[in-house]
Scaffold this motif. Structure first.
Motif, PDB file in Angstrom:
ATOM      1  N   ALA A 106       0.827  -1.211   0.000  1.00  0.00           N
ATOM      2  CA  ALA A 106       0.000   0.000   0.000  1.00  0.00           C
ATOM      3  C   ALA A 106       0.856   1.254   0.000  1.00  0.00           C
ATOM      4  N   LEU A 107       2.069   1.154   0.511  1.00  0.00           N
ATOM      5  CA  LEU A 107       2.950   2.315   0.665  1.00  0.00           C
ATOM      6  C   LEU A 107       3.863   2.525  -0.532  1.00  0.00           C
ATOM      7  N   ILE A 108       4.473   1.462  -1.004  1.00  0.00           N
ATOM      8  CA  ILE A 108       5.498   1.541  -2.053  1.00  0.00           C
ATOM      9  C   ILE A 108       4.829   1.504  -3.426  1.00  0.00           C
ATOM     10  N   GLY A 109       5.291   2.385  -4.309  1.00  0.00           N
ATOM     11  CA  GLY A 109       4.693   2.485  -5.643  1.00  0.00           C
ATOM     12  C   GLY A 109       4.756   1.196  -6.429  1.00  0.00           C
ATOM     13  N   SER A 110       5.910   0.525  -6.414  1.00  0.00           N
ATOM     14  CA  SER A 110       6.090  -0.724  -7.144  1.00  0.00           C
ATOM     15  C   SER A 110       7.067  -1.582  -6.362  1.00  0.00           C
ATOM     16  N   MET A 111       6.640  -2.811  -6.089  1.00  0.00           N
ATOM     17  CA  MET A 111       7.478  -3.706  -5.303  1.00  0.00           C
ATOM     18  C   MET A 111       7.431  -5.088  -5.923  1.00  0.00           C
ATOM     19  N   GLY A 112       8.607  -5.638  -6.247  1.00  0.00           N
ATOM     20  CA  GLY A 112       8.693  -6.948  -6.859  1.00  0.00           C
ATOM     21  C   GLY A 112       8.443  -8.069  -5.875  1.00  0.00           C
ATOM     22  N   GLU A 113       8.731  -9.274  -6.314  1.00  0.00           N
ATOM     23  CA  GLU A 113       8.557 -10.468  -5.491  1.00  0.00           C
ATOM     24  C   GLU A 113       9.814 -10.708  -4.667  1.00  0.00           C
ATOM     25  N   GLY A 114       9.607 -11.289  -3.482  1.00  0.00           N
ATOM     26  CA  GLY A 114      10.733 -11.648  -2.629  1.00  0.00           C
ATOM     27  C   GLY A 114      11.468 -10.455  -2.045  1.00  0.00           C
ATOM     28  N   VAL A 115      10.803  -9.321  -1.928  1.00  0.00           N
ATOM     29  CA  VAL A 115      11.404  -8.119  -1.341  1.00  0.00           C
ATOM     30  C   VAL A 115      11.245  -8.191   0.169  1.00  0.00           C
ATOM     31  N   GLU A 116      12.289  -7.818   0.885  1.00  0.00           N
ATOM     32  CA  GLU A 116      12.209  -7.728   2.342  1.00  0.00           C
ATOM     33  C   GLU A 116      12.643  -6.337   2.777  1.00  0.00           C
ATOM     34  N   VAL A 117      11.796  -5.679   3.547  1.00  0.00           N
ATOM     35  CA  VAL A 117      12.082  -4.360   4.106  1.00  0.00           C
ATOM     36  C   VAL A 117      11.863  -4.460   5.608  1.00  0.00           C
ATOM     37  N   LEU A 118      12.866  -4.080   6.374  1.00  0.00           N
ATOM     38  CA  LEU A 118      12.774  -4.145   7.823  1.00  0.00           C
ATOM     39  C   LEU A 118      12.407  -2.783   8.405  1.00  0.00           C
ATOM     40  N   ALA A 119      11.571  -2.807   9.422  1.00  0.00           N
ATOM     41  CA  ALA A 119      11.171  -1.574  10.103  1.00  0.00           C
ATOM     42  C   ALA A 119      12.322  -1.107  11.003  1.00  0.00           C
ATOM     43  N   PRO A 120      12.388   0.196  11.271  1.00  0.00           N
ATOM     44  CA  PRO A 120      11.500   1.234  10.781  1.00  0.00           C
ATOM     45  C   PRO A 120      11.884   1.700   9.378  1.00  0.00           C
ATOM     46  N   LEU A 121      10.886   2.122   8.646  1.00  0.00           N
ATOM     47  CA  LEU A 121      11.028   2.677   7.303  1.00  0.00           C
ATOM     48  C   LEU A 121      10.298   4.013   7.279  1.00  0.00           C
ATOM     49  N   GLN A 122      10.922   5.009   6.671  1.00  0.00           N
ATOM     50  CA  GLN A 122      10.268   6.305   6.475  1.00  0.00           C
ATOM     51  C   GLN A 122      10.332   6.670   4.996  1.00  0.00           C
ATOM     52  N   VAL A 123       9.281   7.280   4.520  1.00  0.00           N
ATOM     53  CA  VAL A 123       9.217   7.784   3.144  1.00  0.00           C
ATOM     54  C   VAL A 123       8.539   9.147   3.179  1.00  0.00           C
ATOM     55  N   ASP A 124       8.672   9.893   2.082  1.00  0.00           N
ATOM     56  CA  ASP A 124       7.889  11.119   1.961  1.00  0.00           C
ATOM     57  C   ASP A 124       6.533  10.809   1.337  1.00  0.00           C
ATOM     58  N   TYR A 125       6.540  10.132   0.199  1.00  0.00           N
ATOM     59  CA  TYR A 125       5.305   9.818  -0.521  1.00  0.00           C
ATOM     60  C   TYR A 125       5.105   8.310  -0.687  1.00  0.00           C
ATOM     61  N   GLY A 126       6.179   7.573  -0.829  1.00  0.00           N
ATOM     62  CA  GLY A 126       6.093   6.129  -1.019  1.00  0.00           C
ATOM     63  C   GLY A 126       5.772   5.734  -2.440  1.00  0.00           C
ATOM     64  N   CYS A 127       4.845   6.442  -3.049  1.00  0.00           N
ATOM     65  CA  CYS A 127       4.398   6.103  -4.407  1.00  0.00           C
ATOM     66  C   CYS A 127       5.499   6.306  -5.447  1.00  0.00           C
ATOM     67  N   ASN A 128       6.542   7.054  -5.114  1.00  0.00           N
ATOM     68  CA  ASN A 128       7.639   7.297  -6.056  1.00  0.00           C
ATOM     69  C   ASN A 128       8.800   6.326  -5.870  1.00  0.00           C
ATOM     70  N   VAL A 129       8.585   5.293  -5.068  1.00  0.00           N
ATOM     71  CA  VAL A 129       9.625   4.295  -4.806  1.00  0.00           C
ATOM     72  C   VAL A 129       9.289   3.020  -5.570  1.00  0.00           C
ATOM     73  N   ALA A 181      15.765   2.771   7.077  1.00  0.00           N
ATOM     74  CA  ALA A 181      15.871   3.472   5.790  1.00  0.00           C
ATOM     75  C   ALA A 181      14.934   4.677   5.756  1.00  0.00           C
ATOM     76  N   TYR A 182      15.426   5.747   5.157  1.00  0.00           N
ATOM     77  CA  TYR A 182      14.589   6.914   4.859  1.00  0.00           C
ATOM     78  C   TYR A 182      14.695   7.178   3.360  1.00  0.00           C
ATOM     79  N   LEU A 183      13.577   6.988   2.670  1.00  0.00           N
ATOM     80  CA  LEU A 183      13.499   7.182   1.224  1.00  0.00           C
ATOM     81  C   LEU A 183      12.742   8.488   0.977  1.00  0.00           C
TER      82      LEU A 183
END
Length: 191
Positions: free
Chosen positions: A52-75, A87-89
């Protein structure tokens, strides 16, 4: 031209007084907050929130918290990539993370630029330039990537580096500012 249109064209825009942009950042902040508060054992809920946060995310992606973004849709994050804790994107412009990219903890990708002249900076304008990390890169812990930078396929950026200029493919770069120290060769194989 709207502030979003200016942003998307890499022009100077007002990020702070535009209702659409402020609303988009609040939405992203809320989803990131929910992701960061979710029990990591609840993998399905974590993935649902990331998608819901990331604009496009492939298969088998792992992101560990905490994560910060400004918009998310541009990632966008490619298949098999890993983003470690903290990470801060800052994705005013697109942040493209390729396939099989390993990113260490406390990573920062900063697309925003502010005017150097204080009077202009105090008006609240900025512009955003894209960041690209191509496939098969390894980005060490505490690396910061500045606006407009591309890191070439298969390259490694050493921990603590500040990447201010493009890094070609297949090299090791490190330092502040990061500089290429050598190519990656067959002598680097461990298997």
């Amino acid at each position: 031209m709207t502030e979003r249109e200016k942003l998307e064209r890499g022009l100077w825009y007002d990020a702070n007084n535009d209702e659409e942009l402020v609303g988009a950042r609040r939405r992203a902040c809320s989803i990131a907050f929910a992701f960061n508060q979710t029990d990591p054992a609840d993998a399905a809920r974590c993935e649902e929130l990331l998608r819901a946060l990331i604009g496009s995310m492939g298969e088998g992606v792992e992101v560990l918290a905490p994560l910060q973004v400004d918009y998310g849709c541009n990632v966008s994050i490619g298949d098999g990539s890993f983003v470690n804790h903290g990470a801060y994107l800052m994705d005013g412009a697109p942040i493209t993370i390729g396939r099989h990219v390993f990113i260490g903890p406390n990573f920062g990708a900063y697309t925003a630029q502010h005017p150097l002249v204080a009077r202009e900076r105090n008006q609240g304008i900025e512009r955003a330039l894209p960041i690209t990390i191509e496939d098969d890169c390894w980005i060490g812990g505490d690396v910061k990537v500045m606006p407009g930078v591309t890191i070439g396929r298969g390259s490694v950026v050493g921990a603590g580096s500040v990447v201010t200029k493009d890094v070609p493919e297949g090299v090791v770069a490190m330092g502040a500012p990061a500089k290429v120290v050598r190519p990656i060769t067959d002598a680097d194989r461990v298997l």
